[in-house]
Design a protein around this motif. Structure first.
Motif, mmCIF file in Angstrom:
data_model
loop_
_atom_site.group_PDB
_atom_site.id
_atom_site.type_symbol
_atom_site.label_atom_id
_atom_site.label_comp_id
_atom_site.label_asym_id
_atom_site.label_seq_id
_atom_site.Cartn_x
_atom_site.Cartn_y
_atom_site.Cartn_z
ATOM 1 N N PRO A 99 1.340 15.239 -7.862
ATOM 2 C CA PRO A 99 1.079 13.787 -7.904
ATOM 3 C C PRO A 99 1.338 13.125 -9.257
ATOM 4 O O PRO A 99 1.248 11.905 -9.360
ATOM 5 N N SER A 100 1.654 13.894 -10.284
ATOM 6 C CA SER A 100 2.036 13.242 -11.546
ATOM 7 C C SER A 100 3.462 12.707 -11.459
ATOM 8 O O SER A 100 3.894 11.953 -12.326
ATOM 9 N N LEU A 101 4.211 13.104 -10.413
ATOM 10 C CA LEU A 101 5.581 12.602 -10.232
ATOM 11 C C LEU A 101 5.516 11.374 -9.336
ATOM 12 O O LEU A 101 5.258 11.487 -8.132
ATOM 13 N N GLU A 102 5.728 10.216 -9.909
ATOM 14 C CA GLU A 102 5.641 8.968 -9.128
ATOM 15 C C GLU A 102 6.854 8.881 -8.227
ATOM 16 O O GLU A 102 7.949 8.521 -8.664
ATOM 17 N N SER A 103 6.676 9.237 -6.981
ATOM 18 C CA SER A 103 7.823 9.374 -6.085
ATOM 19 C C SER A 103 7.374 9.259 -4.634
ATOM 20 O O SER A 103 6.179 9.305 -4.339
ATOM 21 N N ILE A 104 8.375 9.112 -3.751
ATOM 22 C CA ILE A 104 8.114 9.233 -2.314
ATOM 23 C C ILE A 104 9.132 10.230 -1.759
ATOM 24 O O ILE A 104 10.202 10.434 -2.358
ATOM 25 N N GLN A 105 8.786 10.832 -0.633
ATOM 26 C CA GLN A 105 9.680 11.831 -0.027
ATOM 27 C C GLN A 105 9.994 11.428 1.417
ATOM 28 O O GLN A 105 9.091 11.032 2.164
ATOM 29 N N ILE A 106 11.281 11.511 1.766
ATOM 30 C CA ILE A 106 11.692 11.181 3.136
ATOM 31 C C ILE A 106 12.029 12.489 3.838
ATOM 32 O O ILE A 106 12.914 13.229 3.381
ATOM 33 N N ALA A 107 11.328 12.777 4.932
ATOM 34 C CA ALA A 107 11.598 14.010 5.684
ATOM 35 C C ALA A 107 11.994 13.644 7.114
ATOM 36 O O ALA A 107 11.414 12.743 7.718
ATOM 37 N N GLU A 108 12.984 14.341 7.622
ATOM 38 C CA GLU A 108 13.480 14.057 8.974
ATOM 39 C C GLU A 108 12.613 14.724 10.030
ATOM 40 O O GLU A 108 12.070 15.810 9.811
ATOM 41 N N MET A 109 12.551 14.055 11.194
ATOM 42 C CA MET A 109 11.948 14.697 12.371
ATOM 43 C C MET A 109 13.080 14.905 13.372
ATOM 44 O O MET A 109 13.598 13.920 13.917
ATOM 45 N N ALA A 110 13.458 16.131 13.583
ATOM 46 C CA ALA A 110 14.445 16.497 14.600
ATOM 47 C C ALA A 110 15.640 15.538 14.645
ATOM 48 O O ALA A 110 15.867 14.836 15.630
ATOM 49 N N SER A 111 16.414 15.529 13.555
ATOM 50 C CA SER A 111 17.607 14.662 13.532
ATOM 51 C C SER A 111 18.687 15.242 14.443
ATOM 52 O O SER A 111 18.782 16.469 14.642
#
Ligand code: NAD
Length: 267
Positions: free
Chosen positions: A174-186
């Motif tokens: 959480p010290s990395l100010e970021s967001i993560q995009i993860a796919e659901m069954a592309s």
């Protein structure tokens, strides 16, 4: 100092809630559900998520702490057998604070109506009950891909150990100010193509999803699900606001990850 307590509602959590409330008021702390400096949740991570959404309009003034009445939780990391220690620590205020990044989600309608804006502590997921979702994905204003599949999950660093982890996403400190995009069954074949890997965006990059077909979407913010029709676009980015957790003892993030996922009961 003013405090509030949210219980999951089962007998064990309610009993602990009464005990904390009695002790803390004996220590001359004020119970105030409207404007607490400290929100104490008793139950599990879901109870802390509920407390977060209750006070998401005053995150600069309310800090959070969670007591778990089942197994160790990720946010609810105090166990009932540590209660007396915790009560004494709270009574001895002021407390230290640890800040974690949040996700901001903005949903624009197709007409010229007002946009909706939300904060999420764990993640936002975008799915549909009408087949696959199909949207153009823009990153920092540039077309990146056209996504077809079950949906996307956009998570915070502290939410990276929740739904995101089940989708094969990375665990992010959480010290990395970021967001993560993860796919659901592309859907990936000769016609349709997506990156196939989770993407991690820094705080100055936004992700914009533009639906290609008129579908109704199921959009979750943590444990809350809303149905949207006629969506023009959905923007995800690191929020300006942060969540503040009250810290009364060190419990480093990687130790929390270890204790939640790696340690087994034989250790
Ligand atoms: P729930 O009762 O279904 O609990 C989900 C589980 O997720 C609980 O064991 C909880 O302790 C855990 N959890 C919540 N936040 C976490 C975090 N940041 N790190 C690690 N574990 C975490 O639902 P709920 O209690 O209302 O919680 C809602 C959350 O459930 C959502 O924000 C989402 O992350 C998670 N969820 C996970 C999946 C999955 O893993 N396949 C699916 C749906 C929802």
């Amino acid at each position: 100092m003013k405090f509030s307590i949210l219980s999951k509602g089962d007998k064990k959590s309610n009993d602990i809630r009464s005990k904390i409330k009695n002790y803390l008021t004996e220590f001359d702390l004020d119970y105030d559900e409207d404007e607490p400096d400290l929100s104490i949740s008793v139950g599990g991570d879901g109870t802390l998520l509920e407390a977060f959404h209750t006070y998401s309009h005053r995150l600069d003034k309310t800090a959070f702490i969670g007591i778990h009445t089942g197994h160790l939780g990720f946010y609810a990391d105090w166990m009932p057998d540590e209660l007396e220690k915790l009560i004494i620590e709270i009574a001895r205020t002021p407390f230290q604070v640890v800040e974690y990044p949040l996700l901001e989600v903005t949903i624009w309608p197709q007409d010229e109506g007002e946009e909706d804006r939300y904060l999420a502590l764990n993640e936002c997921t975008i799915k549909t009950s009408e087949g696959s979702v199909v949207f153009d994905v823009e990153i920092k204003g540039e077309h990146f891909e056209t996504f077809r599949g079950d949906g996307l999950c956009v998570s915070t660093p502290s939410g990276s150990t929740a739904y995101n982890k089940a989708l094969g996403g990375a665990i992010i400190h959480p010290s990395l100010e970021s967001i993560q995009i993860a796919e659901m069954a592309s859907i990936n074949n000769r016609v349709f193509r997506t990156i196939g890997s989770p993407l991690i965006l820094p705080s100055h990059h936004t992700c914009l999803l533009k639906p290609i077909y008129d579908r109704s979407f199921l959009i979750t913010m943590d444990h809350i699900t809303r149905t949207y029709k006629d969506v023009k676009s959905i923007q995800c980015q690191v929020a300006q606001q942060k969540v503040r957790f009250a810290r009364f003892r060190p419990f480093p993030f990687w130790k929390r990850v270890h204790d939640s996922f790696v340690a087994d009961d034989r250790e």
